[in-house]
Design an enzyme around this catalytic site. Structure first.
Site, PDB file in Angstrom:
ATOM      1  N   LYS A 198       0.814  -1.222   0.000  1.00  0.00           N
ATOM      2  CA  LYS A 198       0.000   0.000   0.000  1.00  0.00           C
ATOM      3  C   LYS A 198       0.844   1.267   0.000  1.00  0.00           C
ATOM      4  O   LYS A 198       0.587   2.212   0.733  1.00  0.00           O
ATOM      5  CB  LYS A 198      -0.984   0.012   1.179  1.00  0.00           C
ATOM      6  N   SER A 199       1.864   1.280  -0.855  1.00  0.00           N
ATOM      7  CA  SER A 199       2.740   2.455  -0.924  1.00  0.00           C
ATOM      8  C   SER A 199       2.967   2.926  -2.356  1.00  0.00           C
ATOM      9  O   SER A 199       3.916   3.651  -2.617  1.00  0.00           O
ATOM     10  CB  SER A 199       4.085   2.150  -0.259  1.00  0.00           C
ATOM     11  N   THR A 204       1.201  -0.686  -7.305  1.00  0.00           N
ATOM     12  CA  THR A 204       0.510  -0.848  -8.585  1.00  0.00           C
ATOM     13  C   THR A 204       0.990   0.185  -9.595  1.00  0.00           C
ATOM     14  O   THR A 204       1.224  -0.119 -10.769  1.00  0.00           O
ATOM     15  CB  THR A 204      -1.011  -0.718  -8.382  1.00  0.00           C
ATOM     16  N   HIS A 252       7.303  -7.829  -1.782  1.00  0.00           N
ATOM     17  CA  HIS A 252       7.222  -7.090  -0.519  1.00  0.00           C
ATOM     18  C   HIS A 252       8.261  -7.606   0.472  1.00  0.00           C
ATOM     19  O   HIS A 252       8.322  -7.150   1.614  1.00  0.00           O
ATOM     20  CB  HIS A 252       5.833  -7.261   0.119  1.00  0.00           C
TER      21      HIS A 252
END
Length: 334
Positions: free
Chosen positions: A74-75, A78, A141
């Site tokens: 979430k940084s 994408t 990740h």
């Protein structure tokens, strides 16, 4: 192994008995999207990730032409995957082409996760990656210290991105509550915040994750390009050019004059990708819908969620953990 232990391990039918036995010996805490997180190789992860990471470490053979997109969840993963794919492959796929892969495939399909897509699944399946078109692009990740030895020893490139942790907590909390199994209770923001502050989040503690790549990038800048989401948002053209240079395929004067950089940025933009059919109705490895990958893409949205005392607490933790490293984040006061 007791029945209780078996039931505590999600996806246990995909795991080898050796992996199951190891998992039950590890420290565990409440998970975000699974019942438990396990402390493995000095970071927290889900049970299925432990096996896939082990397979990856044992079998992945890096090539000097490989490109690894490493991120904290979430940084901006994408987005960065899309940009890296478009820049590295612009000789094969012009961003203006109506059949560009990014128009019909989510960037996670084009830049597959090593620990989910490539080495996920059953314990006895090891993929053959030798015939992939080069440059091969992969995402992960996994913390730097747990990357496969061949990645560290080769001349492959690693692009790392992180984000203001305050925004990361909010984005992760909202995302997890959308995709978590129905049998798990909804995670409150207060619960998520405390878990994050204790370092108990997937691939965390997040400050260790960031520092691992940060320290290596300062020691080997030709190997690792360290980016912040906020910087990429504020000056995307500058950083797109920087990505091209880092990857050994700098933009030519002619490409710049023809607006190629702007075309790539537009193709990979949040607004464009969110409206594509593949990202409205497609799924990521049958785990969740692609639409959940696109929320706001805003900087500073945390100010709408955190109390002043929460901001102060996390700010102090970050200051302590990152002290002396040269890595810092701007924190606005709510």
């Amino acid at each position: 192994m007791s029945m209780e232990d078996e039931e505590a391990i999600e996806g246990e039918h995909l795991l080898s008995q050796e992996c199951k036995n190891m998992i039950i010996s590890l420290p565990r805490e409440r998970g975000w999207r699974t019942r438990y997180l396990y402390f493995f190789q000095d970071f927290w992860c889900q049970s299925a990730e432990i096996q896939s990471i082990t397979k990856f470490q044992n079998h992945f053979q890096a090539k000097d032409t490989d490109i690894i997109i490493a991120t904290i969840p979430k940084s901006g993963t994408t987005w960065l995957k899309a940009l890296a794919f478009a820049i590295a492959n612009r000789g094969r796929f012009a961003p203006s082409e109506k059949n560009h892969p990014l128009l019909t495939s989510n960037s996670h399909a084009l830049v597959p996760f090593l620990e989910y897509t490539v080495y996920g699944g059953r314990f006895d399946h090891v993929p053959d990656l030798s015939n992939m078109v080069e440059p091969r692009l992969f995402g992960t990740h996994i913390p730097y210290h747990s990357l496969a030895k061949s990645i560290k020893d080769s001349n492959c490139k690693i692009i790392y991105i992180c984000r203001n942790p305050l925004d990361t907590v909010v984005s992760t909390w909202i995302f997890i509550n959308k995709i978590k199994p129905e049998y798990l209770p909804t995670l409150t923001l207060e619960e998520a915040f405390e878990m994050y502050c204790e370092g108990k989040i997937g691939y965390g503690p997040s400050w260790n994750h960031m520092l691992g790549y940060w320290n290596e990038s300062t020691a080997r800048p030709e190997k690792i390009l360290f980016l912040k989401y906020e910087d990429l948002k504020k000056d995307t053209i500058f950083h797109a050019k920087k990505l091209g240079e880092f990857l050994g395929c700098p933009f030519t004067i002619e490409e710049e004059n023809n607006g190629l950089i702007e075309s790539i940025i537009k193709l990979c933009s949040f607004e464009n990708m969110r409206e594509l059919e593949v990202n409205k109705s497609g799924t990521f490895a049958s785990n969740f819908e692609n639409k959940y990958l696109f929320r706001k893409a805003q900087i500073g949205d945390w100010i709408n969620y955190f109390s002043p005392s929460m901001v102060e607490k996390l700010s102090k933790i970050l200051q302590e953990k990152l002290n002396g490293s040269g890595l810092s984040f701007e924190v606005l006061h709510s």
